[in-house]
Design a protein around this motif. Structure first.
Motif, PDB file in Angstrom:
ATOM      1  N   ASN A 243      -0.817   3.747  15.218  1.00  0.00           N
ATOM      2  CA  ASN A 243      -1.066   5.154  15.541  1.00  0.00           C
ATOM      3  C   ASN A 243      -0.847   6.041  14.321  1.00  0.00           C
ATOM      4  OD1 ASN A 243      -1.465   4.373  18.202  1.00  0.00           O
ATOM      5  ND2 ASN A 243       0.618   4.863  18.804  1.00  0.00           N
ATOM      6  N   ALA A 244       0.100   5.648  13.468  1.00  0.00           N
ATOM      7  CA  ALA A 244       0.419   6.436  12.277  1.00  0.00           C
ATOM      8  C   ALA A 244      -0.544   6.163  11.132  1.00  0.00           C
ATOM      9  CB  ALA A 244       1.853   6.138  11.828  1.00  0.00           C
ATOM     10  N   THR A 245      -1.094   4.958  11.059  1.00  0.00           N
ATOM     11  CA  THR A 245      -1.985   4.579   9.947  1.00  0.00           C
ATOM     12  C   THR A 245      -3.220   3.856  10.471  1.00  0.00           C
ATOM     13  OG1 THR A 245      -0.832   2.493   9.635  1.00  0.00           O
ATOM     14  CG2 THR A 245      -0.084   4.357   8.311  1.00  0.00           C
ATOM     15  N   PRO A 246      -4.065   4.503  11.273  1.00  0.00           N
ATOM     16  CA  PRO A 246      -5.207   3.801  11.874  1.00  0.00           C
ATOM     17  C   PRO A 246      -6.220   3.286  10.864  1.00  0.00           C
ATOM     18  CG  PRO A 246      -5.383   6.158  12.228  1.00  0.00           C
ATOM     19  CD  PRO A 246      -4.031   5.908  11.631  1.00  0.00           C
ATOM     20  N   GLY A 247      -6.254   3.852   9.668  1.00  0.00           N
ATOM     21  CA  GLY A 247      -7.194   3.379   8.658  1.00  0.00           C
ATOM     22  C   GLY A 247      -6.727   2.128   7.946  1.00  0.00           C
ATOM     23  N   ASN A 248      -5.430   1.816   8.027  1.00  0.00           N
ATOM     24  CA  ASN A 248      -4.879   0.650   7.345  1.00  0.00           C
ATOM     25  C   ASN A 248      -4.476  -0.455   8.303  1.00  0.00           C
ATOM     26  OD1 ASN A 248      -3.954   3.241   5.720  1.00  0.00           O
ATOM     27  ND2 ASN A 248      -4.291   1.598   4.269  1.00  0.00           N
ATOM     28  N   ILE A 249      -3.766  -0.104   9.356  1.00  0.00           N
ATOM     29  CA  ILE A 249      -3.248  -1.088  10.297  1.00  0.00           C
ATOM     30  C   ILE A 249      -3.914  -0.863  11.647  1.00  0.00           C
ATOM     31  CG2 ILE A 249      -1.188  -1.946  11.469  1.00  0.00           C
ATOM     32  CD1 ILE A 249       0.394  -1.036   8.979  1.00  0.00           C
TER      33      ILE A 249
ATOM     34  N   THR B 105       0.853  -1.175   0.000  1.00  0.00           N
ATOM     35  CA  THR B 105       0.000   0.000   0.000  1.00  0.00           C
ATOM     36  C   THR B 105       0.895   1.233   0.000  1.00  0.00           C
ATOM     37  OG1 THR B 105      -1.875   1.093   1.062  1.00  0.00           O
ATOM     38  CG2 THR B 105      -0.194   0.206   2.518  1.00  0.00           C
ATOM     39  N   GLU B 106       0.337   2.363  -0.330  1.00  0.00           N
ATOM     40  CA  GLU B 106       1.060   3.619  -0.268  1.00  0.00           C
ATOM     41  C   GLU B 106       0.424   4.479   0.804  1.00  0.00           C
ATOM     42  OE1 GLU B 106       1.706   5.679  -3.916  1.00  0.00           O
ATOM     43  OE2 GLU B 106       2.123   3.814  -5.004  1.00  0.00           O
ATOM     44  N   VAL B 107       1.252   4.957   1.718  1.00  0.00           N
ATOM     45  CA  VAL B 107       0.787   5.802   2.805  1.00  0.00           C
ATOM     46  C   VAL B 107       1.732   6.984   2.896  1.00  0.00           C
ATOM     47  CG1 VAL B 107       0.376   5.933   5.282  1.00  0.00           C
ATOM     48  CG2 VAL B 107      -0.113   3.809   4.067  1.00  0.00           C
TER      49      VAL B 107
ATOM     50  N   PHE C 259      10.878   6.658  10.402  1.00  0.00           N
ATOM     51  CA  PHE C 259       9.954   5.623   9.929  1.00  0.00           C
ATOM     52  C   PHE C 259      10.558   4.239  10.146  1.00  0.00           C
ATOM     53  CE2 PHE C 259       8.306   2.914   6.500  1.00  0.00           C
ATOM     54  CZ  PHE C 259       6.955   2.990   6.785  1.00  0.00           C
ATOM     55  N   HIS C 260      11.815   4.059   9.779  1.00  0.00           N
ATOM     56  CA  HIS C 260      12.495   2.776   9.956  1.00  0.00           C
ATOM     57  C   HIS C 260      12.568   2.399  11.434  1.00  0.00           C
ATOM     58  CE1 HIS C 260      16.045   0.131  10.369  1.00  0.00           C
ATOM     59  NE2 HIS C 260      15.497  -0.453   9.303  1.00  0.00           N
ATOM     60  N   HIS C 261      12.906   3.367  12.272  1.00  0.00           N
ATOM     61  CA  HIS C 261      12.986   3.115  13.713  1.00  0.00           C
ATOM     62  C   HIS C 261      11.638   2.643  14.259  1.00  0.00           C
ATOM     63  CE1 HIS C 261      14.213   3.557  17.880  1.00  0.00           C
ATOM     64  NE2 HIS C 261      13.133   4.287  18.086  1.00  0.00           N
ATOM     65  N   MET C 262      10.547   3.240  13.784  1.00  0.00           N
ATOM     66  CA  MET C 262       9.233   2.839  14.260  1.00  0.00           C
ATOM     67  C   MET C 262       8.941   1.389  13.889  1.00  0.00           C
ATOM     68  SD  MET C 262       5.455   4.560  13.719  1.00  0.00           S
ATOM     69  CE  MET C 262       5.528   4.556  11.955  1.00  0.00           C
ATOM     70  N   PHE C 263       9.237   0.983  12.656  1.00  0.00           N
ATOM     71  CA  PHE C 263       8.970  -0.394  12.248  1.00  0.00           C
ATOM     72  C   PHE C 263       9.882  -1.390  12.950  1.00  0.00           C
ATOM     73  CE2 PHE C 263       6.051   0.659   8.881  1.00  0.00           C
ATOM     74  CZ  PHE C 263       5.303  -0.499   8.772  1.00  0.00           C
ATOM     75  N   VAL C 264      11.139  -1.017  13.186  1.00  0.00           N
ATOM     76  CA  VAL C 264      12.099  -1.948  13.774  1.00  0.00           C
ATOM     77  C   VAL C 264      11.955  -2.020  15.298  1.00  0.00           C
ATOM     78  CG1 VAL C 264      14.552  -2.393  14.141  1.00  0.00           C
ATOM     79  CG2 VAL C 264      13.741  -1.712  11.892  1.00  0.00           C
ATOM     80  N   GLU C 265      11.898  -0.885  15.942  1.00  0.00           N
ATOM     81  CA  GLU C 265      11.910  -0.848  17.402  1.00  0.00           C
ATOM     82  C   GLU C 265      10.522  -0.790  18.045  1.00  0.00           C
ATOM     83  OE1 GLU C 265      14.651  -1.101  19.298  1.00  0.00           O
ATOM     84  OE2 GLU C 265      15.901  -1.293  17.501  1.00  0.00           O
ATOM     85  N   ARG C 266       9.555  -0.185  17.358  1.00  0.00           N
ATOM     86  CA  ARG C 266       8.229   0.006  17.946  1.00  0.00           C
ATOM     87  C   ARG C 266       7.111  -0.280  16.939  1.00  0.00           C
ATOM     88  NH1 ARG C 266      11.588   2.566  20.844  1.00  0.00           N
ATOM     89  NH2 ARG C 266      11.327   3.708  22.726  1.00  0.00           N
ATOM     90  N   PRO C 267       7.048  -1.504  16.413  1.00  0.00           N
ATOM     91  CA  PRO C 267       6.015  -1.791  15.409  1.00  0.00           C
ATOM     92  C   PRO C 267       4.593  -1.637  15.947  1.00  0.00           C
ATOM     93  CG  PRO C 267       7.114  -3.807  16.085  1.00  0.00           C
ATOM     94  CD  PRO C 267       7.881  -2.673  16.694  1.00  0.00           C
TER      95      PRO C 267
END
Length: 73
Positions: free
Chosen positions: A37-43, A13-15, A24-32
């Motif tokens: 919170n960043a994409t409530p409509g998708n995830i 998807t594109e967000v 962004f990378h830190h959020m996915f790696v350290e705090r998935p």
């Protein structure tokens, strides 16, 4: 979860994000678990099934929306 499902494949998807690539990378790696919170409509969220957050080999179960259905991977 009512029943286990085996979804195999690729989901893309594109967000639009308002953050640096590093943040962004830190959020996915350290705090998935913060991705929802960043994409409530998708995830909708995620759960750590095995391992530790941010560690290689950990298993994370994602709850996301595809169309009008909520799915787990």
């Amino acid at each position: 979860m009512a029943g286990a499902s085996s979804l195999v494949g690729k989901l893309e998807t594109e967000v639009e994000i308002k953050a640096s690539a590093g943040k962004f990378h830190h959020m996915f790696v350290e705090r998935p678990h913060h991705v929802s919170n960043a994409t409530p409509g998708n995830i909708q969220g995620c759960d750590l099934h095995e391992g530790d957050w941010g560690k290689v080999g950990s298993i994370v179960i994602w709850k996301y929306v595809h169309g009008k259905s909520t799915l787990y991977t």
